[in-house]
Design an enzyme around this catalytic site. Structure first.
Site, mmCIF file in Angstrom:
data_model
loop_
_atom_site.group_PDB
_atom_site.id
_atom_site.type_symbol
_atom_site.label_atom_id
_atom_site.label_comp_id
_atom_site.label_asym_id
_atom_site.label_seq_id
_atom_site.Cartn_x
_atom_site.Cartn_y
_atom_site.Cartn_z
ATOM 1 N N GLU A 118 63.717 -54.034 76.969
ATOM 2 C CA GLU A 118 64.360 -55.081 76.402
ATOM 3 C C GLU A 118 63.053 -56.133 75.729
ATOM 4 O O GLU A 118 62.483 -56.282 76.349
ATOM 5 C CB GLU A 118 65.510 -55.925 77.310
ATOM 6 N N LYS A 120 62.065 -59.849 75.042
ATOM 7 C CA LYS A 120 61.779 -61.275 75.542
ATOM 8 C C LYS A 120 61.991 -61.560 74.558
ATOM 9 O O LYS A 120 60.471 -62.272 74.002
ATOM 10 C CB LYS A 120 59.738 -60.901 76.548
ATOM 11 N N ASP A 122 62.107 -65.725 72.624
ATOM 12 C CA ASP A 122 60.949 -66.501 72.857
ATOM 13 C C ASP A 122 62.121 -67.740 72.354
ATOM 14 O O ASP A 122 62.292 -68.543 71.624
ATOM 15 C CB ASP A 122 59.415 -66.935 72.375
ATOM 16 N N TYR A 230 72.287 -60.749 77.137
ATOM 17 C CA TYR A 230 71.657 -59.720 77.727
ATOM 18 C C TYR A 230 72.082 -59.275 79.615
ATOM 19 O O TYR A 230 71.875 -58.291 80.032
ATOM 20 C CB TYR A 230 70.134 -59.277 77.611
ATOM 21 N N LYS A 318 54.088 -58.977 79.101
ATOM 22 C CA LYS A 318 53.940 -60.146 78.824
ATOM 23 C C LYS A 318 52.790 -59.743 77.698
ATOM 24 O O LYS A 318 52.148 -58.450 77.600
ATOM 25 C CB LYS A 318 53.007 -61.543 79.372
ATOM 26 N N CYS A 413 42.926 -92.242 51.105
ATOM 27 C CA CYS A 413 43.542 -91.201 49.885
ATOM 28 C C CYS A 413 42.493 -90.736 50.398
ATOM 29 O O CYS A 413 41.963 -90.976 49.934
ATOM 30 C CB CYS A 413 44.441 -91.930 49.297
ATOM 31 N N CYS A 416 43.191 -89.716 45.915
ATOM 32 C CA CYS A 416 43.506 -91.225 45.194
ATOM 33 C C CYS A 416 42.337 -92.587 45.206
ATOM 34 O O CYS A 416 42.134 -93.452 44.802
ATOM 35 C CB CYS A 416 44.553 -91.850 44.540
ATOM 36 N N CYS A 431 49.928 -92.100 52.292
ATOM 37 C CA CYS A 431 49.473 -92.829 50.857
ATOM 38 C C CYS A 431 50.559 -92.574 50.306
ATOM 39 O O CYS A 431 51.727 -91.922 50.021
ATOM 40 C CB CYS A 431 48.423 -91.335 49.898
ATOM 41 N N CYS A 436 49.334 -91.188 42.740
ATOM 42 C CA CYS A 436 47.981 -90.110 43.698
ATOM 43 C C CYS A 436 48.039 -88.765 43.032
ATOM 44 O O CYS A 436 49.487 -87.834 43.399
ATOM 45 C CB CYS A 436 48.705 -90.078 45.150
HETATM 46 ZN ZN LIG Z 1 46.472 -90.750 47.903
#
Ligand SMILES: [Zn+2]
Length: 674
Positions: A118, A120, A122, A230, A318, A413, A416, A431, A436
């Site tokens: 089967e 596995k 996650d 399962y 695994k 930033c 900008c 920012c 910007c």
């Molecule tokens: Zn910015």
């Protein structure tokens, strides 16, 4: 209204509705083969809700209306698992797998003919307890001996049966499975989180875990979780003789089982199946981190039993970790459309699962500090939940350069050069300059996206080019682009120029809910955009709405009202709306043509079951007659159209003294005005 003088006939009607709804759920969420329309489903559900409101004594915990019925809690109580939920032993290569088989056969004293292989998943292991076919309790695995009671949250997962199908299930038993977050919904979900000022999840397992640990089941219900089942906790008490039969039984009883399981008659087939799975696993809609092999016969499983930690009759194979090492060249900052500054790693290009990785996320400053990741380090990269590449840590053989320094968030930033701000209680550095260019690029990308006004062909690359040439600086500039501007761009020919200009033009007449979504108002996703436009009818009306008006809407709390109000109050945004209007963007819902004004200025709400119109039809009729469709009854509602089995909306309207008419009255109103 249907008259239920006879209590028996009510409970019979309720039983029928419940079983029809659960059958529809099973077909949709478990078999993925729905056979009724969403409208039919919604109608049955609203009938059931109305009946249960009138006869609350008939509500049972397994009623489909109770999936999101639980009230928020302050914590989860502890559950003791009757049979311990053991973890699995692991093998990491084929040699170890064959050793496991040899050991297992030696324990049995004879060759084992059948195994089950089967996937596995996650995700998060859970346990469901059923009594007389009804879901009694759902719990996390916890430490295996005790977990947490998360019944209310698990009930929100539509593929989990509240009531079992068939009749040959044991009276009391425990089913085990894995809850997961579908990959197809993961990226969008993370984008929404960032839009709401929340930290994105680094992988699907954390996203699933976060959802299951919500204290408010209504919050959990918003996450698109799913689950595979399962095993049975106390399988010896059943008549089931093999794992293969067990999977089939679970399926018959209404559980979602993973159809990618293999019955193995020849053990030498296993390596091939596993290698193929490693190659194809990225195409699945959930993350898997290996496969599980189990002895098929339950007799053998019982005989083999468990070690102190894990069962002897199963082991997890695994997959090789999808991790690679490379050099981290530099740490840079990327800006999202809401101005969030996120550090990311610029990497020496490296191949991971057949994809070339040049950059990877570093999440935030705290993450970088806790792992002590620095520019110039050799680092370990992995794909988190098979989605986003991330830097895990400096590699063990890291030759750190002598003059390396700790990473600092820049003060300005990078785009900008205005000052970056970190507010208290906000995990992000931002920012906040609305001009910007990086934010503007992301905003335009969002505006042009499929969920917004859908300008086909206007992706990140082209937006970058248009910015570099100075052709656009705002959403409105899109509508000023000419074919002369475009023809010089990289990769453009006569045809693609025409196509892009056509789809820009077409975007002017998209439903206003899409335009509202495209504006990128914080907290306003595509669903809320629709609710807002349904409620207010035009962008101008949303613009004029007060903070209090906004809070009248279902699902809009103080935080969202403030966010919307603030957006419309901002000078630049006011200017943007003015300009868009001048450019011919429709601010009214053009998909519906107003043919009469008899309902002009009237806010109309609909409730109960209608026989002449579907919800969509009556909504459109109201708009055609100049009225506004509201999804809930408030003091601003002028008329309530009440169908059969109307519930709380009718009561509320009566209390507020709102005009109430039935479907026939509405119908004749329309007829007298066509
Ligand atoms: Zn910015």
């Amino acid at each position: 209204m249907e008259d239920f003088k006879e209590p028996k006939s009510v409970s019979k009607k309720i039983d029928t509705l419940r079983s029809q709804i659960e059958t529809a759920n099973h077909k949709y969420y478990v078999l993925q083969a729905p056979d009724i329309s969403d409208q039919e489903y919604d109608d049955m559900m609203s009938d059931l809700i109305d009946l249960e409101k009138r006869f609350p004594e008939l509500i049972t915990p397994e009623s489909p209306t109770q999936r999101v019925g639980g009230s928020p809690s302050t914590g989860f109580s502890t559950v003791l698992h009757v049979d311990e939920m053991l973890s699995l032993s692991n093998v990491f290569n084929m040699e170890q797998l064959y050793e496991w088989r040899k050991r297992t056969e030696k324990n049995i004293g004879e060759p084992i003919k059948e195994f089950i292989l089967e996937e596995k998943i996650d995700g998060l292991a859970i346990s469901l307890t059923y009594s007389s076919g009804l879901l009694l309790r759902g719990a996390t695995r916890g430490n295996g001996r005790q977990g947490e009671d998360i019944t209310e949250n698990l009930k929100t997962i539509r593929s989990i049966p509240l009531k079992l199908m068939g009749s040959d299930f044991p009276d009391d038993f425990e089913v085990r499975g894995e809850v997961f977050f579908p990959l197809s919904a993961f990226e969008k979900y993370n984008e929404e989180r960032v839009g709401n000022g929340e930290v994105p999840y680094s992988n699907t397992r954390n996203a699933a875990s976060g959802a299951l640990r919500q204290l408010d089941p209504a919050e959990a219900a918003k996450r698109p979780l799913d689950a595979f089942f399962y095993s049975i906790g106390n399988v010896r008490n059943t008549k089931i003789i093999s794992q293969y039969q067990l999977l089939k039984k679970l399926k018959d009883w209404g559980f979602k089982t993973n159809l990618n399981s293999h019955l193995i008659n020849n053990f030498d087939d296993v390596p091939d199946i596993i290698n193929k799975k490693i190659e194809t696993r990225l195409a699945l809609n959930y993350s898997i981190d290996g496969m599980v092999i189990k002895v098929n016969k339950i007799d053998f499983q019982e005989y083999l039993g468990n070690t102190s930690k894990d069962p002897r009759w199963a082991t997890a194979i695994k997959f090789p970790a999808t991790k690679v090492e490379t050099k981290l060249i530099d740490i840079k900052i990327s800006l999202g459309r809401t101005g969030v500054a996120t550090p990311y790693a610029v990497l020496e290009p490296v191949d991971l699962d057949g994809v070339t990785i040049k950059s990877a996320t570093l999440h935030n400053l705290d993450y970088i500090r806790s792992k002590d990741i620095r520019a110039g380090d050799d680092v370990v990269i992995q794909r988190a939940g098979d989605v986003i590449p991330q830097v895990v840590k400096p590699s063990n053989i890291n030759n750190r350069i002598s003059n390396s320094t700790e990473f600092q968030m820049p003060e300005e930033c990078p785009v900008c050069f205005s000052q970056l701000i970190k507010y208290e209680n906000d995990p992000f550095t931002r920012c906040i300059n609305s001009k910007c260019s990086q934010q503007m690029k992301r905003l335009i990308e969002h505006y042009a996206s499929k969920q917004s006004v859908d300008i086909e062909g206007l992706g990140e690359g082209i937006i970058n080019q248009l910015f570099e040439k100075g052709l656009i600086r705002s959403i409105t500039d899109l509508y000023k682009i000419t074919s002369d501007d475009l023809i010089d761009l990289e990769g453009f020919g006569q045809k693609s120029v025409k196509n892009l200009l056509d789809s820009i033009e077409k975007s002017k007449t998209k439903p206003i809910s899409r335009i509202v979504h495209g504006l990128g108002i914080p907290h306003v996703g595509s669903e809320l955009s629709e609710v807002l436009t349904d409620y207010f009818g035009s962008i101008d009306s949303i613009f004029l709405a007060t903070y209090e008006d906004l809070q009248q809407i279902d699902g809009v709390g103080p935080k969202i009202s403030e966010s919307i109000h603030k957006w419309f109050e901002t000078t630049e945004n006011k200017k943007l709306l003015e300009e868009l209007k001048l450019l011919g963007i429709s601010y009214k819902d053009l998909t519906i043509k107003t043919t009469s004004n008899i309902l002009s200025g009237k806010n109309i709400c609909v409730t109960g079951q209608l026989s002449k119109f579907s919800r969509e039809e009556i909504k459109n009729k109201i708009k055609m007659l100049g009225g506004k469709f509201h999804s809930s009854v408030t003091s601003n509602t002028n008329i309530l159209i009440a169908g059969e089995n109307s519930g709380t909306k009718l009561q509320k309207a009566e209390n507020l003294g709102i005009d109430i008419i039935n479907e026939e009255a509405f119908d004749s109103l329309i007829r007298s005005n066509v």
